[in-house]
Design a protein around this motif. Sequence first.
Motif, PDB file in Angstrom:
ATOM      1  N   VAL A 153       0.646  -1.142  -0.082  1.00  0.00           N
ATOM      2  CA  VAL A 153      -0.292  -0.001  -0.012  1.00  0.00           C
ATOM      3  C   VAL A 153       0.875   1.143   0.010  1.00  0.00           C
ATOM      4  O   VAL A 153       1.811   1.487   0.774  1.00  0.00           O
ATOM      5  N   GLN A 154       0.542   2.276  -0.897  1.00  0.00           N
ATOM      6  CA  GLN A 154       1.271   3.369  -1.043  1.00  0.00           C
ATOM      7  C   GLN A 154       0.632   4.559  -0.173  1.00  0.00           C
ATOM      8  O   GLN A 154       1.514   5.129   0.345  1.00  0.00           O
ATOM      9  N   LYS A 155      -0.447   4.625  -0.358  1.00  0.00           N
ATOM     10  CA  LYS A 155      -1.130   5.528   0.424  1.00  0.00           C
ATOM     11  C   LYS A 155      -2.710   5.516   0.331  1.00  0.00           C
ATOM     12  O   LYS A 155      -3.457   4.631  -0.461  1.00  0.00           O
ATOM     13  N   ILE A 156      -3.375   6.028   1.210  1.00  0.00           N
ATOM     14  CA  ILE A 156      -4.922   5.996   1.169  1.00  0.00           C
ATOM     15  C   ILE A 156      -5.242   7.104   0.289  1.00  0.00           C
ATOM     16  O   ILE A 156      -4.533   8.372   0.584  1.00  0.00           O
ATOM     17  N   THR A 157      -6.164   6.945  -0.366  1.00  0.00           N
ATOM     18  CA  THR A 157      -6.633   7.998  -1.455  1.00  0.00           C
ATOM     19  C   THR A 157      -7.652   8.964  -0.632  1.00  0.00           C
ATOM     20  O   THR A 157      -8.588   8.580   0.186  1.00  0.00           O
ATOM     21  N   VAL A 158      -7.564  10.228  -0.834  1.00  0.00           N
ATOM     22  CA  VAL A 158      -8.491  11.271  -0.201  1.00  0.00           C
ATOM     23  C   VAL A 158      -9.174  12.065  -0.931  1.00  0.00           C
ATOM     24  O   VAL A 158      -8.332  12.569  -1.785  1.00  0.00           O
ATOM     25  N   MET A 175      -0.584   5.986   7.167  1.00  0.00           N
ATOM     26  CA  MET A 175      -1.187   7.386   7.373  1.00  0.00           C
ATOM     27  C   MET A 175      -0.468   8.499   7.017  1.00  0.00           C
ATOM     28  O   MET A 175      -0.855   9.501   6.581  1.00  0.00           O
ATOM     29  N   HIS A 176       0.826   8.393   7.526  1.00  0.00           N
ATOM     30  CA  HIS A 176       1.504   9.404   7.348  1.00  0.00           C
ATOM     31  C   HIS A 176       1.984   9.710   5.790  1.00  0.00           C
ATOM     32  O   HIS A 176       1.819  10.865   5.221  1.00  0.00           O
ATOM     33  N   LEU A 177       2.122   8.671   5.146  1.00  0.00           N
ATOM     34  CA  LEU A 177       2.602   8.824   3.634  1.00  0.00           C
ATOM     35  C   LEU A 177       1.146   9.316   2.811  1.00  0.00           C
ATOM     36  O   LEU A 177       1.262   9.796   1.821  1.00  0.00           O
ATOM     37  N   SER A 178       0.077   9.252   3.552  1.00  0.00           N
ATOM     38  CA  SER A 178      -1.357   9.584   3.084  1.00  0.00           C
ATOM     39  C   SER A 178      -1.704  11.061   3.431  1.00  0.00           C
ATOM     40  O   SER A 178      -2.561  11.542   3.009  1.00  0.00           O
ATOM     41  N   GLY A 179      -0.775  11.840   4.157  1.00  0.00           N
ATOM     42  CA  GLY A 179      -1.029  13.078   4.588  1.00  0.00           C
ATOM     43  C   GLY A 179      -1.619  13.227   5.937  1.00  0.00           C
ATOM     44  O   GLY A 179      -2.585  14.189   5.724  1.00  0.00           O
ATOM     45  N   ILE A 180      -1.893  12.285   6.526  1.00  0.00           N
ATOM     46  CA  ILE A 180      -2.563  12.311   7.851  1.00  0.00           C
ATOM     47  C   ILE A 180      -1.559  12.203   8.924  1.00  0.00           C
ATOM     48  O   ILE A 180      -0.949  10.985   9.228  1.00  0.00           O
ATOM     49  N   GLY A 181      -1.668  13.178   9.860  1.00  0.00           N
ATOM     50  CA  GLY A 181      -0.337  13.274  10.787  1.00  0.00           C
ATOM     51  C   GLY A 181       0.035  14.609  11.179  1.00  0.00           C
ATOM     52  O   GLY A 181      -0.941  15.523  11.044  1.00  0.00           O
ATOM     53  N   ASP A 182       0.954  14.791  11.627  1.00  0.00           N
ATOM     54  CA  ASP A 182       1.618  16.064  11.850  1.00  0.00           C
ATOM     55  C   ASP A 182       2.054  17.060  10.578  1.00  0.00           C
ATOM     56  O   ASP A 182       2.944  16.583   9.853  1.00  0.00           O
ATOM     57  N   ALA A 222       7.810   7.607  12.800  1.00  0.00           N
ATOM     58  CA  ALA A 222       7.399   8.716  11.909  1.00  0.00           C
ATOM     59  C   ALA A 222       8.509   8.313  10.651  1.00  0.00           C
ATOM     60  O   ALA A 222       9.321   7.349  10.522  1.00  0.00           O
ATOM     61  N   VAL A 223       7.571   8.741   9.539  1.00  0.00           N
ATOM     62  CA  VAL A 223       8.267   8.386   8.150  1.00  0.00           C
ATOM     63  C   VAL A 223       9.400   8.949   7.890  1.00  0.00           C
ATOM     64  O   VAL A 223       9.911  10.328   8.407  1.00  0.00           O
TER      65      VAL A 223
END
Length: 535
Positions: free
Chosen positions: A212-217, A255-262, A392-393
């Motif tokens: 999985v590369q990312k969650i699409t949003v 989730m970090h890779l998907s733009g969800i985080g700090d 952290a990524v």
Amino acid sequence: MEEFDYIVVGAGSAGCVLAHDLSVSGNATVLVVEAGPSDRHPYVRIPLGYGLLYDNPTRNYRLHTQAEANLAGRRLYVPRGRVVGGSGSINAMVWCRGLPSDYADWARDGLTGWGWDDVAPVFDSLEARDDAAPGIRVTDPVALRHPFTRHFRDAARELRLPCDTDFNGNSPEGMGFYNITTRKGQRDSSAQAFLRPAIAGGLVRLLTGAQVQKITVAGSRATGIAYSHRGKTCTAQARRGVVMAAGAIGTPQIMHLSGIGDGNALQSLGIATHLHNPNVGRHLQDHLAVGYAYRAHQPTLNAQLYSLPAKVRQTLRYFAMRQGPLANSVNQYGGFLRSADDLAAPDQQLYLNPASYTITRSSGGLNIQPDPFAGYSLSFQPTRPTSRGHIAVATPIPGTAPDIVLNALSTAQDCHDVVVGARLLARFVQTRTLQTVTDAPLDTCPARMTDAEILDDFRARAGTVFHPCGTCRMGPNATGSVVDPRSMAVHGMEGLYVADASTFPSIPSGNINAPTLMVARKGARLILQHNRGSL
């Protein structure tokens, strides 16, 4: 683009239960995406085969922490299952629900409906107590106990401790023999118990070797996933939701890779932020333990596992009858104890094992080798560490290892718990029972050390017990948590759920495979309710 009702990210301990329950109870189509290969391999199916998976590059992520400042600057090894069944396919199979007080703490932290009386029936629903029953088979392998373990029970009796404790009952304090997850002499995992029956039902599709590369949003809603498979980038869409079950390390990383985080940290890596929540990846907890080995003058498991002829005999015995040490775990006896009478709950977990071994590194990786003489080992882990780390990524490239920081022994309480835990273990060493069967310690011994020496030794030798959790913790709001305990939905993001060990608000006192499956089952029910699915 393929479309499913739910997409479950990770076919590990939690993901297998989720796939089963979402499809069977919700009559929903489910795609399960797993980066690793199948669990149909002898090393997985043979219970003691986990020693051969400890550093296996095909079915183990073989992660490491960053240099731990309070552990002599060491980078600790963190094996994680990269295989269908996840870490439940490579672990030591000990099944412990945790202490009732663990879940009382969850309820006090705002997790209404997660107290002991709420979760105990969920555990009941997961467990099979005979080979014919559905669920994960929880076994008490009486016939497989090594005779040397009687000395551990006699030592506990000499110390006037509760013995023969049921670690999965309402009063799990005391010493006893650990239950393990095996069925007819083979490892039983959530993949065997839940995923395969779900696939047979026709509503679940399992995709292995898919990263999985990312969650699409889209806006504030998770719509699906992007993943790589056989050299191609693919997408899949979720009508009802994406359910993260990649574990305490994999879930926050994706989730970090998907733009969800700090948001600030993500933007520094060039990752666009969809949801700012600094709690994603924070609050990492794990158990740390140290062991002490002793030379004995009565036979232990070493005699059955050290020499090549002995290994051949036991291998033939296993395949002929599913008997012998290969059908069991090395973790056979132990328990939950208080280091002081005035404590509200046990603060130490003990493992007393009828084997001693060395771990060496060669060109082929790490090797676990029993000692060529009779030996046994004793170890302890403080049950409820107060130190908190993070995940952290390190780069925006999917599939690369994240930064793992335990921040171990960063509190005075944790340092205190190490010293009193070693002192508790020393009481066993000093019993007449164990003194009678022991020649000498192989190295350090807590009965011969000062408090300062105990702590220094722990800093130099302790390792994680491979129970990472808490990195997407449940809580009533996004101020201090990531996941809503009433629905398993991510605060501030529609269509995105988490139901694995990352959601634990605090670490349970014992081994965490059982609590992980419990969270997945209860989580599936809450997800279905949130989507108005039928139970």
